[in-house]
Design a protein around this motif. Sequence first.
Motif, PDB file in Angstrom:
ATOM      1  N   ILE A   1       0.836  -1.207   0.000  1.00 42.84           N
ATOM      2  CA  ILE A   1       0.000   0.000   0.000  1.00 42.84           C
ATOM      3  C   ILE A   1       0.871   1.258   0.000  1.00 42.84           C
ATOM      4  N   GLU A   2       1.890   1.259   0.841  1.00 43.48           N
ATOM      5  CA  GLU A   2       2.778   2.420   0.945  1.00 43.48           C
ATOM      6  C   GLU A   2       3.560   2.643  -0.348  1.00 43.48           C
ATOM      7  N   SER A   3       4.022   1.571  -0.962  1.00 45.80           N
ATOM      8  CA  SER A   3       4.861   1.691  -2.157  1.00 45.80           C
ATOM      9  C   SER A   3       4.082   2.014  -3.420  1.00 45.80           C
TER      10      SER A   3
ATOM     11  N   SER B   1       0.797   3.226  -3.372  1.00 52.04           N
ATOM     12  CA  SER B   1      -0.228   4.239  -3.094  1.00 52.04           C
ATOM     13  C   SER B   1      -1.627   3.786  -3.499  1.00 52.04           C
ATOM     14  N   ASP B   2      -1.944   2.548  -3.143  1.00 48.94           N
ATOM     15  CA  ASP B   2      -3.263   2.000  -3.471  1.00 48.94           C
ATOM     16  C   ASP B   2      -3.746   1.173  -2.287  1.00 48.94           C
ATOM     17  N   THR B   3      -4.679   1.737  -1.532  1.00 46.88           N
ATOM     18  CA  THR B   3      -5.167   1.064  -0.325  1.00 46.88           C
ATOM     19  C   THR B   3      -6.125  -0.084  -0.629  1.00 46.88           C
TER      20      THR B   3
ATOM     21  N   TRP C   1      -5.712  -2.370  -3.442  1.00 44.80           N
ATOM     22  CA  TRP C   1      -5.097  -3.057  -4.574  1.00 44.80           C
ATOM     23  C   TRP C   1      -5.621  -4.472  -4.812  1.00 44.80           C
TER      24      TRP C   1
ATOM     25  N   HIS D   1      -8.615  -2.726  -9.733  1.00 43.55           N
ATOM     26  CA  HIS D   1      -7.311  -2.186  -9.343  1.00 43.55           C
ATOM     27  C   HIS D   1      -6.191  -3.031  -9.959  1.00 43.55           C
TER      28      HIS D   1
ATOM     29  N   SER E   1      -2.724  -1.723  -9.831  1.00 43.90           N
ATOM     30  CA  SER E   1      -1.525  -0.931  -9.526  1.00 43.90           C
ATOM     31  C   SER E   1      -0.289  -1.796  -9.285  1.00 43.90           C
TER      32      SER E   1
ATOM     33  N   CYS F   1      10.000  -2.808  -2.587  1.00 42.96           N
ATOM     34  CA  CYS F   1       9.302  -2.533  -1.325  1.00 42.96           C
ATOM     35  C   CYS F   1       9.304  -3.667  -0.299  1.00 42.96           C
TER      36      CYS F   1
END
Length: 257
Positions: free
Chosen positions: A59-61, A63-65, A67, A72, A74, A166
């Motif tokens: 999620i941090e790498s 930017s998709d909460t 995914w 989705h 990403s 990540c």
Amino acid sequence: MDTVDFISPERLKTFEKQTDRQEKAVALHNHTLQLGSSLMSMIALLELSLRNSTNQRLIESFSDTEWLLPGHASIPLKAFEKNAISSAIAHARKAAYAKLSYKEKAYLDAFAFPSGKPADTTHKVEVRKRQSLFVVSQGQVISQTTFSFWKRLYSAEYDATLWKTCLKRVFPDKKLKRSDVSVALETIYATRNRVAHHEPVYGARLEEAMNALEMVRNSLGASSATVDTSFKKFSRIQYLRLRMDYESFVEAWQTLT
């Protein structure tokens, strides 16, 4: 019924090969079950922590909460993982559907079949259409993903796309290689499957499992193996119980075989 009938002659053969009396084989079988219980408890905590830690890093790498949810794309996943996500979504919808009452399930037909339900609609089709209406959350899907899905994200196939970008942060020790993590997770996964099917884990296989669990427990979220991490504290009781049952099993094995 004799004790052997409760276990089954076929199952007991594994232990009879290691002992000189049936009574010893039965005792060894029961020690193995106790060890398996502790192994599963420790593996369950590890699996839970691995998937949530991995999810957070992704999620941090990227930017998709969300995914894991439909629509989705990403994160660059292979076909196997994409299919695993689709299966997890289907199971999440099934789980949500199972919580409804009969009347609530029947009420969904107005939305599943807006033009009316065809007379030849089978129960299987009816349920599938109803379940497809559910919008599940990231958390609901995560709860339905398998250990196999998460450990594959640490395989060689994702070395460049996920590990180096990540997932190395899940295991931040600079001395640790992706292959070390991957091999350990494969060993733990195989152990989990054996224990889940009530198959014995002993000898070299047990030592490999214990080493893999120790390595992952010491490395998850740790800059070095000696760091007293949150995961070590979180899993302390289960780990101590596992060590106790492991030592007890080894002693019983040496005595009974």
